[in-house]
Design an enzyme around this catalytic site. Structure first.
Site, mmCIF file in Angstrom:
data_model
loop_
_atom_site.group_PDB
_atom_site.id
_atom_site.type_symbol
_atom_site.label_atom_id
_atom_site.label_comp_id
_atom_site.label_asym_id
_atom_site.label_seq_id
_atom_site.Cartn_x
_atom_site.Cartn_y
_atom_site.Cartn_z
ATOM 1 N N HIS A 466 -9.033 -37.167 8.525
ATOM 2 C CA HIS A 466 -9.730 -38.173 9.323
ATOM 3 C C HIS A 466 -8.787 -39.226 9.911
ATOM 4 C CE1 HIS A 466 -13.494 -37.344 6.613
ATOM 5 N NE2 HIS A 466 -13.275 -36.384 7.480
HETATM 6 C C1 LIG Z 1 -9.549 -29.267 8.870
HETATM 7 C C2 LIG Z 1 -10.432 -30.390 9.355
HETATM 8 C C3 LIG Z 1 -11.667 -30.591 8.759
HETATM 9 C C4 LIG Z 1 -12.490 -31.634 9.195
HETATM 10 N N1 LIG Z 1 -13.761 -31.731 8.703
HETATM 11 C C5 LIG Z 1 -14.620 -32.602 9.287
HETATM 12 C C6 LIG Z 1 -16.008 -32.554 9.005
HETATM 13 O O1 LIG Z 1 -16.496 -31.696 8.267
HETATM 14 N N2 LIG Z 1 -16.813 -33.472 9.605
HETATM 15 C C7 LIG Z 1 -16.337 -34.414 10.466
HETATM 16 O O2 LIG Z 1 -17.114 -35.254 10.941
HETATM 17 N N3 LIG Z 1 -15.016 -34.457 10.769
HETATM 18 C C8 LIG Z 1 -14.172 -33.556 10.248
HETATM 19 N N4 LIG Z 1 -12.878 -33.534 10.652
HETATM 20 C C9 LIG Z 1 -12.405 -34.564 11.597
HETATM 21 C C10 LIG Z 1 -12.860 -34.355 13.039
HETATM 22 O O3 LIG Z 1 -12.886 -33.007 13.391
HETATM 23 C C11 LIG Z 1 -11.951 -35.188 13.943
HETATM 24 O O4 LIG Z 1 -12.107 -36.546 13.622
HETATM 25 C C12 LIG Z 1 -12.226 -35.001 15.417
HETATM 26 O O5 LIG Z 1 -12.048 -33.667 15.806
HETATM 27 C C13 LIG Z 1 -11.299 -35.908 16.227
HETATM 28 O O6 LIG Z 1 -11.534 -35.681 17.578
HETATM 29 P P1 LIG Z 1 -10.459 -36.055 18.676
HETATM 30 O O7 LIG Z 1 -11.070 -35.715 19.987
HETATM 31 O O8 LIG Z 1 -9.995 -37.434 18.454
HETATM 32 O O9 LIG Z 1 -9.193 -35.124 18.399
HETATM 33 P P2 LIG Z 1 -9.114 -33.560 18.188
HETATM 34 O O10 LIG Z 1 -10.455 -32.977 17.951
HETATM 35 O O11 LIG Z 1 -8.047 -33.314 17.191
HETATM 36 O O12 LIG Z 1 -8.647 -33.015 19.619
HETATM 37 C C14 LIG Z 1 -7.405 -33.266 20.186
HETATM 38 C C15 LIG Z 1 -7.045 -32.049 21.031
HETATM 39 O O13 LIG Z 1 -5.964 -32.398 21.878
HETATM 40 C C16 LIG Z 1 -5.047 -31.336 21.934
HETATM 41 N N5 LIG Z 1 -3.739 -31.903 22.283
HETATM 42 C C17 LIG Z 1 -2.987 -32.728 21.505
HETATM 43 N N6 LIG Z 1 -1.858 -33.075 22.172
HETATM 44 C C18 LIG Z 1 -1.924 -32.454 23.371
HETATM 45 C C19 LIG Z 1 -1.058 -32.408 24.483
HETATM 46 N N7 LIG Z 1 0.098 -33.096 24.506
HETATM 47 N N8 LIG Z 1 -1.405 -31.652 25.549
HETATM 48 C C20 LIG Z 1 -2.582 -30.949 25.569
HETATM 49 N N9 LIG Z 1 -3.435 -30.951 24.515
HETATM 50 C C21 LIG Z 1 -3.111 -31.694 23.448
HETATM 51 C C22 LIG Z 1 -5.093 -30.747 20.532
HETATM 52 O O14 LIG Z 1 -4.606 -29.430 20.520
HETATM 53 C C23 LIG Z 1 -6.576 -30.866 20.196
HETATM 54 O O15 LIG Z 1 -7.297 -29.713 20.564
HETATM 55 C C24 LIG Z 1 -12.035 -32.504 10.228
HETATM 56 C C25 LIG Z 1 -10.796 -32.300 10.831
HETATM 57 C C26 LIG Z 1 -9.994 -31.246 10.410
HETATM 58 C C27 LIG Z 1 -8.661 -31.051 11.075
#
Ligand SMILES: Cc1cc2nc3c(=O)[nH]c(=O)nc-3n(C[C@H](O)[C@H](O)[C@H](O)COP(=O)(O)OP(=O)(O)OC[C@H]3O[C@@H](n4cnc5c(N)ncnc54)[C@H](O)[C@@H]3O)c2cc1C
Length: 553
Positions: A466
């Site tokens: 998280h």
């Molecule tokens: C293993 C795991 C289990 C989890 N379990 C839960 C759960 O059960 N319930 C819950 O609520 N939350 C859970 N979480 C947390 C939740 O999924 C995250 O908080 C959420 O996905 C964050 O969203 P985000 O859009 O900030 O980033 P992310 O979803 O991480 O997305 C960022 C994206 O940007 C891409 N990216 C990064 N840098 C670049 C770049 N330079 N160029 C192009 N693309 C790029 C990455 O590849 C990624 O796909 C979990 C997370 C993980 C990893």
């Protein structure tokens, strides 16, 4: 040239791509460094068990943790379309109302109070069961009750109640405290990732382009304005994609600060040390990293009470068939669909510990697996005082970042983590669990002192995945974005993902990030914010507490 470039097709990026491309007069390109979600494991709820073991992730680790005997922890972050929402445990929780009210009142983030963000949680969701002040249906994101709980889940509920922790049918409703079934980001027994919910239905929009395997290496800034991004695809030379209106960074709480730093936007002294020419000194980039550290108790069961034995070949085949034919059975379980919230500190303003009941052992990478069926109770302290950092190892944009959550640097966090572990262990020792539990195996009954549990934590603790806060919003000098998510000091650039949270929410972070994507999309489109939801007074602190009249313990 397009109007908007969104970097990162994770939980927030997919929401943005959908909502912005609703306007047929603008063009949107969504860039994702990872690949497509072709593998069936991404879609089956139980596929989560494979997710921290390599598939769809960057393969990062933490730096050695100074306050945990120098341990290096695996730090799984998604690299696939849908981001974390494609590989997570599908637990749908939002945190506590007071988390968001603190953002608005204590962090100066106007527009982000609970009642204001609740409108966006509701716009996102397609809730299978609840429609009330807190929930809605008809939105893109499938939110459902678990399909395949086991009798041991009821034992857990009874055991918690024996300790005075109440049963709660909806931890995202009027009260957060208590144990219960989580709702899950699933629809029809399939994962409802942000990609499945927000992208798949609109893939044919002519004004939306989705590019996978496209790594953004740099935000291009001209005369103080972000005008596009440099992209590396495969081994090819970097190309530039220009954005007419805005560049929106949604690369996650590790990826977003990393990209800003690579682009020369961040603390000038660090950029210099990393060999990156600085273009804008913004000290807060990559600071303020917060995460939930997870400790767990694992017990061996008296029989086949969890899903551990499904790993045997004939059981796997039957489970697969059951899922294909009936959409039921072990494959329809995320393995973490039961849990709850309670207090390590009885005086805390709201629950400060979260429990997950794992229907097996060794579900996540690095967690011990029992020879006989096991059961796990995870506990995480929800409001750490510790702050960590994301930094560059050097100027190469392909190099892994230096991730330092700095776990337990504040002794209070260590104390509360251990208190939470003790409560988890106590739940397992209640009468209701007796028919199911042979013996506690980890930490093990002989590990009783705080020192023992500290040593145990240093060896076994894991991230709850998280990370947030590394591009936090606010108005002060260390804030990276203002509450409308614009990067301070650079035109045409916003950050819209988990990294903007000023303080971590008291729960899992996927639903809050999807809410951020929803709210951000209205900001970018220049639309008025949804009206705040009207709720009865005092909804947030109405629940039971240790020692309160409602609590039996
Ligand atoms: C293993 C795991 C289990 C989890 N379990 C839960 C759960 O059960 N319930 C819950 O609520 N939350 C859970 N979480 C947390 C939740 O999924 C995250 O908080 C959420 O996905 C964050 O969203 P985000 O859009 O900030 O980033 P992310 O979803 O991480 O997305 C960022 C994206 O940007 C891409 N990216 C990064 N840098 C670049 C770049 N330079 N160029 C192009 N693309 C790029 C990455 O590849 C990624 O796909 C979990 C997370 C993980 C990893």
């Amino acid at each position: 040239m397009v109007d908007y470039v969104i970097v990162g097709a994770g939980a927030a990026g997919c929401v943005l791509a959908n909502r912005l491309s609703e306007d047929r007069d603008v063009s949107v390109t969504l860039l994702e460094a990872g690949g497509a979600d072709w593998h069936p494991f991404y879609h089956m709820p139980a596929g989560f068990a494979k997710m921290t073991k390599g598939i769809g992730s960057w393969g990062w680790d933490t730096t050695p943790q100074r306050h945990m005997n120098g341990r290096v922890l695996r730090y799984t972050q998604a690299k696939v379309i849908g981001g974390g929402s494609t590989i997570n445990a599908q637990i749908y929780t939002r945190g506590n109302a007071l988390d968001y009210d603190a953002w608005a009142q204590e962090e100066g983030c106007e527009g982000w109070s609970y009642r204001e963000v609740l409108a966006y949680f509701k716009r996102a969701e397609d809730n299978q069961r609840f429609v009330d002040d807190y929930h809605s249906y008809g939105g893109p994101l499938g939110v459902s009750m678990p399909i395949s709980p086991l009798p041991i889940c009821d034992a857990y509920f009874r055991a918690a109640q024996e300790m005075g922790i109440p049963y709660n049918h909806d931890v995202n409703g009027a009260r957060q405290e208590g144990v219960g079934f989580y709702q899950l980001t699933q629809r029809n027994a399939r994962r409802s990732s942000a990609a499945g919910a927000y992208l798949d239905p609109v893939r044919d929009r002519p004004n939306l382009t989705v590019r996978t395997d496209a790594l953004a290496t740099r935000i291009v800034v001209e005369n103080g304005r972000a005008v596009g991004v440099e992209i590396a695809t495969g081994g090819a030379a970097a190309t530039m994609l220009r954005a007419e209106r805005e560049v929106l960074i949604a690369s996650g709480a590790i990826g977003s600060p990393k990209l800003l730093l690579q682009s020369g936007i961040g603390p000038a002294d660090h950029l210099k040390a990393a060999g990156v020419p600085a273009i804008h000194d913004l000290p807060g980039v990559g600071a303020n990293l917060q995460d939930h550290l997870d400790l767990f108790v694992i017990a061996e069961c008296t029989g086949d009470h969890t899903y551990d034995n499904v790993a045997k070949l004939h059981r796997t085949l039957w489970a697969g068939l059951q899922y294909l034919l009936f959409r039921q059975g072990p494959v329809a379980s995320s393995l973490f669909e039961t849990g709850g919230f309670w207090y390590a500190d009885a005086n805390a303003r709201s629950p400060d510990i979260q429990f997950h009941l794992g229907l097996g052992s060794g579900i996540e990478a690095g967690v011990a697996r029992m020879k006989n069926p096991g059961v796990t109770i995870n506990s995480a302290y929800l409001r750490p005082r510790t702050r960590g950092t994301v930094r560059l190892a050097g100027a190469d944009p392909r190099a892994a970042p230096l991730i330092d959550p700095n776990y337990w640097s504040d002794p209070w966090d260590r104390h509360q983590s251990i208190a939470g572990l003790r409560i988890a262990r106590e739940i397992l020792r209640q009468k209701a669990f007796a028919p199911f539990i042979l013996a506690e195996r980890l930490p093990g009954a002989d590990k009783a002192s705080d020192d023992d549990l500290f040593e145990y934590g240093c060896r076994h603790a894991k991230t709850d995945h998280h990370p947030v806060g590394t591009c936090r919003m606010g108005h002060d000098q260390d804030a990276v974005v203002t509450p409308d998510l614009r990067v301070r000091g650079i035109e045409g650039l916003r950050v819209c993902d988990a990294s903007i949270m000023p303080k971590i929410v008291s729960s899992n972070t996927n639903a809050p990030t999807i809410m951020i994507g929803e709210k951000a999309s209205d900001m970018v489109r220049g639309r008025e914010a949804l009206p705040a939801v009207r709720l009865g007074a005092n909804r947030a602190d109405a629940g039971a507490r240790p020692g309160s009249r409602e609590s039996a313990g």
